[in-house]
Design a protein around this motif. Sequence first.
Motif, mmCIF file in Angstrom:
data_model
loop_
_atom_site.group_PDB
_atom_site.id
_atom_site.type_symbol
_atom_site.label_atom_id
_atom_site.label_comp_id
_atom_site.label_asym_id
_atom_site.label_seq_id
_atom_site.Cartn_x
_atom_site.Cartn_y
_atom_site.Cartn_z
ATOM 1 N N ALA A 65 32.416 -14.670 96.105
ATOM 2 C CA ALA A 65 33.954 -13.538 96.817
ATOM 3 C C ALA A 65 35.299 -14.206 97.043
ATOM 4 O O ALA A 65 35.637 -13.556 97.369
ATOM 5 N N ASP A 66 35.463 -15.615 96.260
ATOM 6 C CA ASP A 66 36.888 -16.001 96.328
ATOM 7 C C ASP A 66 37.748 -15.217 95.144
ATOM 8 O O ASP A 66 38.789 -15.434 95.238
ATOM 9 N N GLN A 67 37.425 -14.055 94.290
ATOM 10 C CA GLN A 67 38.157 -13.467 94.056
ATOM 11 C C GLN A 67 38.515 -12.429 93.992
ATOM 12 O O GLN A 67 38.102 -11.960 94.971
ATOM 13 N N ASN A 68 39.819 -11.530 93.500
ATOM 14 C CA ASN A 68 39.855 -10.292 94.151
ATOM 15 C C ASN A 68 39.154 -9.172 93.599
ATOM 16 O O ASN A 68 38.023 -9.391 92.320
ATOM 17 N N THR A 69 38.306 -8.881 94.143
ATOM 18 C CA THR A 69 37.580 -7.341 94.486
ATOM 19 C C THR A 69 38.018 -5.927 93.448
ATOM 20 O O THR A 69 39.454 -6.217 93.037
ATOM 21 N N SER A 70 37.163 -5.448 93.254
ATOM 22 C CA SER A 70 37.216 -4.433 92.184
ATOM 23 C C SER A 70 38.151 -3.716 92.987
ATOM 24 O O SER A 70 37.989 -3.181 94.065
ATOM 25 N N LEU A 71 38.954 -2.368 91.460
ATOM 26 C CA LEU A 71 39.947 -1.918 92.343
ATOM 27 C C LEU A 71 39.253 -0.498 91.821
ATOM 28 O O LEU A 71 38.979 0.334 92.393
ATOM 29 N N PHE A 72 38.662 -0.946 90.804
ATOM 30 C CA PHE A 72 37.990 0.437 90.742
ATOM 31 C C PHE A 72 36.530 1.135 91.190
ATOM 32 O O PHE A 72 36.516 2.870 91.467
ATOM 33 N N ILE A 122 44.720 12.645 102.394
ATOM 34 C CA ILE A 122 44.437 10.634 102.533
ATOM 35 C C ILE A 122 43.322 10.675 102.176
ATOM 36 O O ILE A 122 44.106 9.429 100.721
ATOM 37 N N ALA A 123 42.298 11.086 101.511
ATOM 38 C CA ALA A 123 40.939 10.093 101.257
ATOM 39 C C ALA A 123 41.429 10.104 99.513
ATOM 40 O O ALA A 123 41.132 9.581 98.881
ATOM 41 N N ALA A 124 41.972 11.115 98.760
ATOM 42 C CA ALA A 124 42.020 11.778 97.406
ATOM 43 C C ALA A 124 42.940 10.816 97.270
ATOM 44 O O ALA A 124 43.465 10.093 96.091
ATOM 45 N N ALA A 125 44.498 10.348 97.976
ATOM 46 C CA ALA A 125 45.771 9.816 97.934
ATOM 47 C C ALA A 125 45.298 8.676 97.175
ATOM 48 O O ALA A 125 45.855 7.890 96.319
ATOM 49 N N THR A 126 44.000 8.025 98.050
ATOM 50 C CA THR A 126 43.725 6.564 98.382
ATOM 51 C C THR A 126 42.765 6.204 96.607
ATOM 52 O O THR A 126 43.142 5.035 96.287
ATOM 53 N N LEU A 132 44.944 4.482 89.789
ATOM 54 C CA LEU A 132 45.941 3.677 88.772
ATOM 55 C C LEU A 132 46.808 2.458 88.907
ATOM 56 O O LEU A 132 46.541 1.831 87.943
ATOM 57 N N ALA A 133 46.232 1.935 90.228
ATOM 58 C CA ALA A 133 46.234 0.254 89.813
ATOM 59 C C ALA A 133 44.990 -0.085 88.799
ATOM 60 O O ALA A 133 45.661 -1.973 88.669
ATOM 61 N N SER A 134 43.634 0.553 89.506
ATOM 62 C CA SER A 134 42.365 -0.340 88.210
ATOM 63 C C SER A 134 42.981 -0.003 86.899
ATOM 64 O O SER A 134 43.116 -1.088 86.002
ATOM 65 N N LYS A 135 43.920 0.601 86.331
ATOM 66 C CA LYS A 135 43.840 1.435 85.343
ATOM 67 C C LYS A 135 45.343 0.252 84.453
ATOM 68 O O LYS A 135 45.326 -0.500 83.570
ATOM 69 N N ASN A 136 46.575 0.471 85.502
ATOM 70 C CA ASN A 136 47.722 -0.711 85.195
ATOM 71 C C ASN A 136 46.947 -2.798 85.052
ATOM 72 O O ASN A 136 47.272 -3.121 84.078
ATOM 73 N N VAL A 137 46.003 -2.676 85.938
ATOM 74 C CA VAL A 137 45.656 -3.893 86.170
ATOM 75 C C VAL A 137 44.876 -4.673 84.398
ATOM 76 O O VAL A 137 45.227 -5.288 84.075
ATOM 77 N N SER A 138 44.018 -3.357 84.588
ATOM 78 C CA SER A 138 42.854 -3.733 82.764
ATOM 79 C C SER A 138 44.053 -3.207 81.550
ATOM 80 O O SER A 138 43.789 -3.251 80.392
ATOM 81 N N GLU A 139 44.926 -2.900 82.044
ATOM 82 C CA GLU A 139 46.293 -1.913 80.729
ATOM 83 C C GLU A 139 45.663 -1.510 80.149
ATOM 84 O O GLU A 139 45.722 -1.402 78.306
ATOM 85 N N LEU A 140 44.589 0.020 80.532
ATOM 86 C CA LEU A 140 44.270 0.923 79.563
ATOM 87 C C LEU A 140 45.519 2.293 80.080
ATOM 88 O O LEU A 140 46.029 2.671 81.184
ATOM 89 N N PRO A 141 45.163 3.081 79.203
ATOM 90 C CA PRO A 141 46.359 4.381 78.905
ATOM 91 C C PRO A 141 45.765 4.830 80.499
ATOM 92 O O PRO A 141 44.476 5.429 80.397
ATOM 93 N N HIS A 142 46.464 6.465 81.486
ATOM 94 C CA HIS A 142 45.930 6.915 81.478
ATOM 95 C C HIS A 142 45.803 8.435 81.059
ATOM 96 O O HIS A 142 46.676 8.734 80.267
#
Length: 250
Positions: A65-72, A122-126, A132-142
């Motif tokens: 609970a005290d760590q960053n939660t999932s982005l994907f 709004i929901a699609a852009a979010t 994008l944030a999940s891919k960048n954190v995981s350093e995976l290609p887009h």
Amino acid sequence: MPSDVEYSPVGEGLGMRDYWLYVWLRRAAVIAAHVTGLGLTLIISLLSRPGTSEWTDGCWETHPADQNTSLFSWHPVCMSVAYCLCMTEGILLFSAEGSPFCFKSRKCKVRLHWFCQALVLIAAATGLGFMLASKNVSELPHLVTWHSWLGISTLAATVLQAACGICLIFPKLLRLSSSPLRLKLYHATCGLLVYLLATVTVVSAMFSDWFQATVKGVAWWGFLLLPLFPALVVMNQITNAYLPRKKITS
């Protein structure tokens, strides 16, 4: 002003008994489409477990609970809310059968339609932002899968369709030469294409590693067919409303 597009009446040429059966079948289909869109959104949200886990290397990894939660995990939630729920409801509210807004005026329906489509953007852009944030954190290609390319295409088509809607609301301000009826026909036709593209994108998501690892067996086949039913109802609604009438001579 005379109409340059004549709309086909529902049930024309049917007997009274056949007509009522046709109406009730259409009503049941629209209600089922509402339930399918809402149910698919809720189930995908439950399967995603937003904010509680991270999809990494083919498995779910639960975070304290005290760590960053999932982005994907927020990506499928936002996208299902956008296209399975809001876009579906934004189109079906114009249906005369089985719509909870069938008693509202046309002007009210148009406003609700714009509200739903704004929520779609709004929901699609979010959802795109979370991916994008999940891919960048995981350093995976887009953009390495068919689903990602379809998703980008669907989002771009949604933005263009919203722009077409603005042209429909302000034709005089934008100095458009086409008549309002013809603009409505173009808007509805393009909207149908966008919805079918969104349906293909949702179906392609079910071939992703995440979804196939989460849902297996007969349930996976059921999920694969679910998005197709609202698409058929939406296609039937738009073609019945905007298909030019053809005189039948016996």
